[in-house]
Design a protein around this motif. Structure first.
Motif, short mmCIF file in Angstrom:
data_model
loop_
_atom_site.label_atom_id
_atom_site.label_comp_id
_atom_site.label_asym_id
_atom_site.label_seq_id
_atom_site.Cartn_x
_atom_site.Cartn_y
_atom_site.Cartn_z
N ASP A 45 38.78 -30.94 17.61
CA ASP A 45 39.55 -29.72 17.89
C ASP A 45 41.03 -29.87 17.51
OD1 ASP A 45 40.43 -31.43 19.88
OD2 ASP A 45 39.89 -30.13 21.56
N GLY A 46 41.41 -31.01 16.95
CA GLY A 46 42.80 -31.24 16.57
C GLY A 46 43.65 -31.84 17.65
N PHE A 47 43.07 -32.07 18.83
CA PHE A 47 43.81 -32.65 19.95
C PHE A 47 43.35 -34.09 20.18
CE2 PHE A 47 43.25 -28.09 21.69
CZ PHE A 47 44.24 -27.61 20.84
N ILE A 48 44.28 -34.97 20.47
CA ILE A 48 43.96 -36.38 20.66
C ILE A 48 43.43 -36.60 22.07
CG2 ILE A 48 44.86 -38.73 20.61
CD1 ILE A 48 44.69 -37.30 17.89
N ASP A 49 42.33 -37.33 22.16
CA ASP A 49 41.68 -37.63 23.42
C ASP A 49 41.97 -39.09 23.81
OD1 ASP A 49 40.45 -35.03 23.07
OD2 ASP A 49 39.05 -36.02 21.68
N LEU A 50 41.70 -39.43 25.05
CA LEU A 50 41.94 -40.78 25.55
C LEU A 50 40.62 -41.42 25.96
CD1 LEU A 50 43.91 -43.03 26.46
CD2 LEU A 50 43.97 -41.92 28.70
N ALA A 51 40.28 -42.54 25.31
CA ALA A 51 39.13 -43.35 25.70
C ALA A 51 39.65 -44.67 26.23
CB ALA A 51 38.20 -43.57 24.52
N ASN A 72 50.52 -34.74 22.97
CA ASN A 72 51.00 -33.36 23.13
C ASN A 72 51.47 -32.72 21.84
OD1 ASN A 72 53.36 -34.78 22.77
ND2 ASN A 72 54.23 -34.30 24.77
N ARG A 73 51.21 -33.35 20.71
CA ARG A 73 51.45 -32.77 19.38
C ARG A 73 52.90 -32.37 19.15
NH1 ARG A 73 47.30 -28.35 17.57
NH2 ARG A 73 48.14 -27.28 19.38
N ASP A 74 53.84 -33.17 19.63
CA ASP A 74 55.25 -32.88 19.38
C ASP A 74 55.85 -33.84 18.37
OD1 ASP A 74 55.37 -35.21 20.84
OD2 ASP A 74 56.81 -34.46 22.33
N ASN A 75 54.98 -34.57 17.66
CA ASN A 75 55.38 -35.55 16.65
C ASN A 75 56.15 -36.73 17.24
OD1 ASN A 75 54.25 -34.11 14.40
ND2 ASN A 75 55.97 -32.69 14.54
N ARG A 76 55.94 -36.97 18.52
CA ARG A 76 56.47 -38.16 19.19
C ARG A 76 55.31 -38.81 19.93
NH1 ARG A 76 60.66 -34.27 20.82
NH2 ARG A 76 62.49 -34.58 19.50
N ALA A 77 55.17 -40.11 19.75
CA ALA A 77 54.06 -40.82 20.38
C ALA A 77 54.32 -41.02 21.87
CB ALA A 77 53.86 -42.17 19.71
N ASP A 78 53.31 -40.74 22.66
CA ASP A 78 53.35 -40.98 24.10
C ASP A 78 52.73 -42.35 24.37
OD1 ASP A 78 54.20 -38.17 24.50
OD2 ASP A 78 52.15 -37.74 23.84
N LEU A 79 53.12 -42.96 25.47
CA LEU A 79 52.69 -44.33 25.76
C LEU A 79 51.71 -44.35 26.93
CD1 LEU A 79 52.95 -47.40 25.32
CD2 LEU A 79 54.89 -47.36 26.93
N ALA A 80 50.46 -44.75 26.63
CA ALA A 80 49.47 -44.96 27.69
C ALA A 80 49.57 -46.39 28.18
CB ALA A 80 48.07 -44.67 27.16
N ILE A 81 49.59 -46.56 29.50
CA ILE A 81 49.71 -47.87 30.14
C ILE A 81 48.67 -47.96 31.25
CG2 ILE A 81 51.23 -49.46 31.38
CD1 ILE A 81 53.61 -48.09 30.24
N THR A 82 48.05 -49.13 31.38
CA THR A 82 47.08 -49.31 32.45
C THR A 82 47.57 -50.35 33.46
OG1 THR A 82 45.76 -51.12 31.49
CG2 THR A 82 45.27 -48.88 30.75
#
Length: 439
Positions: free
Chosen positions: A12-18, A378-388
């Motif tokens: 769908d053009g949106f990035i998912d999180l696995a 969020n498609r703003d051309n800036r990478a978001d950081l996933a942290i666990t």
């Protein structure tokens, strides 16, 4: 059909999180599970989710104790059908009654999400996606008892389509291959592969250049280094060449054992630029928060991505065993911004639970910073950081996303904090939610 971006499983053009979880499945502890949370283009929606494990009818095999399904993950559209796929390692999978054989799964995307899987029995500890032979199909590098590559194709999901091929140097004196990463170091249009390998005379970093014939059996570069657990490739200085960050959390720093450090090599037309040399970053480096302590494991995880949108990759470093005051192993992460000159250590910023807009509380054993990855959710051309933080709530674990902004990584904003309860795990206890993130 256009090839989907990595981690866009429903196209769908949106990035998912696995992410990976060592959850109990069908009564089997540590069988492992892969939760997937789908993106909306502005955030992640926990109500739109999957929990994938070997109890599902479309996943080959059956859950067994300690198999570790989901211990390592990587995504690309391996069959170029417009839906991203997901490679899954189960490093201790049982095969024909023999434990610890291991297995590689590839889960294929559809318009409704991940819905079909193929499997190969093989030792599988780490995976990384890239395009090693330059065709339209992304490929997959696998590390286990020896390195393998799966070349993408339109028939990959068909019977007999999943074929493991050898690459890399294999000999009796080489063992313990770790810190796998893929990216284009020399800007020739082919992805390259790097990993560290132990030998009787110490640890070396090996580089294998991609080309029209794919990955070869002879390394292109070899560099002496130390035991490593993580690696990432991104363009730190914006010159078009991929740069390499490698985390060596067992390194001694300032006399402190297992304090840890990160090494950075910059890319060039000839691969890693050995003339420029290596940049070594640790908690003794000027500008880097904290100070080295025994058992911090600085660099246990590393990730490169452009959080500011300026065309230069920033470096996230996970320090999951950092003590916060007297709170043992609470953990934190440090983010350092990239510039044309390299990493700007003066820009270093530490993130820990309960301060600076980061949700939660720094509690003993949380191990915040266990896994890190940059993705533009969020498609703003800036990478978001996933942290666990896999140790949170007595090893239930959690995952959060910190928002990329023009000045760097910030708080979570609209991104939800994900836990086993939020995703309705049948058994949240000892889930180790977030033991891995899809690369």
């Amino acid at each position: 059909m256009k090839t989907a971006a990595p981690n866009d499983f429903n196209g769908d053009g949106f990035i998912d999180l696995a992410l990976g979880s060592q959850a109990t499945v069908s009564g089997f502890p540590f069988a492992g599970m892969v939760p997937v949370v789908y993106g909306t283009g502005t955030t992640l929606n926990p109500a739109k989710r999957q929990r994938i494990d070997e109890s599902l009818s479309w996943v080959p095999g059956d859950p067994q104790q300690d198999e570790g399904f989901g211990s390592a993950l990587a995504s690309a559209d391996f069959n170029a059908d417009g839906f991203a796929d997901l490679a899954v390692c189960a490093p201790t999978e049982t095969e024909n009654g023999f434990g610890g054989v291991g297995a590689l799964y590839i889960l294929f995307g559809r318009s409704v999400g991940l819905q079909f899987a193929v499997r190969a029995a093989t030792n599988c500890d780490e995976v990384a996606a890239g395009n090693f032979n330059g065709d339209k199909f992304p490929d997959l590098a696998i590390l286990g008892d020896q390195p393998h590559v799966v070349y993408g194709s339109a028939t990959l999901s068909q019977p007999g389509g999943l074929v493991l091929r050898n690459f890399g140097v294999v000999s009796e004196e080489l063992f313990a291959r770790t810190a796998l990463a893929a990216g284009d170091l020399n800007r020739d249009g082919y992805s390259d592969v790097v990993y560290t390998v132990s030998r009787t005379r110490g640890v070396v970093l090996q580089v294998y250049f991609g080309g029209a014939g794919g990955l070869g059996s002879t390394f292109s570069q070899q560099i002496a280094t130390s035991l490593s657990t993580s690696a990432s490739i991104g363009d730190i200085n914006g010159d078009g060449f991929g740069d390499l960050a490698v985390g060596s959390p067992a390194d001694t720093v300032g006399g402190f054992d297992l304090a840890g450090q990160v090494r950075v090599w910059f890319g060039s037309a000839t691969g890693l630029n050995l003339t420029r040399g290596v940049t070594v970053i640790n908690q003794d480096s000027p500008g880097v928060p904290g100070g080295p302590e025994a058992g911090d494991y600085f660099g246990f995880s590393v990730a490169l991505g452009d959080a500011t949108g300026d065309g230069k990759a920033d470096l996230a470093i996970g320090v999951p065993f950092e003590d916060i005051g007297t709170t043992l192993d609470a953990g934190y992460a440090t983010v350092i911004l990239g510039t044309t000159a390299g990493l700007n250590l003066a820009s270093s910023k530490a993130f820990q639970q309960g301060t600076g807009g980061v949700p939660g509380t720094a509690a003993e054993g949380n191990e915040f910073g266990w896994a890190t990855v940059f993705r533009d959710f969020n498609r703003d051309n800036r990478a978001d950081l996933a942290i666990t933080a896999v140790g949170t709530n007595a090893n239930q674990g959690l995952t959060m996303v910190l928002t990329g902004t023009a000045t760097g990584v910030n708080g979570p904003g609209v991104f939800p904090v994900l836990t086993p309860q939020v995703l309705a795990f049948p058994v949240p206890a000892l889930a180790f939610f977030g033991v891995s993130l899809s690369r």
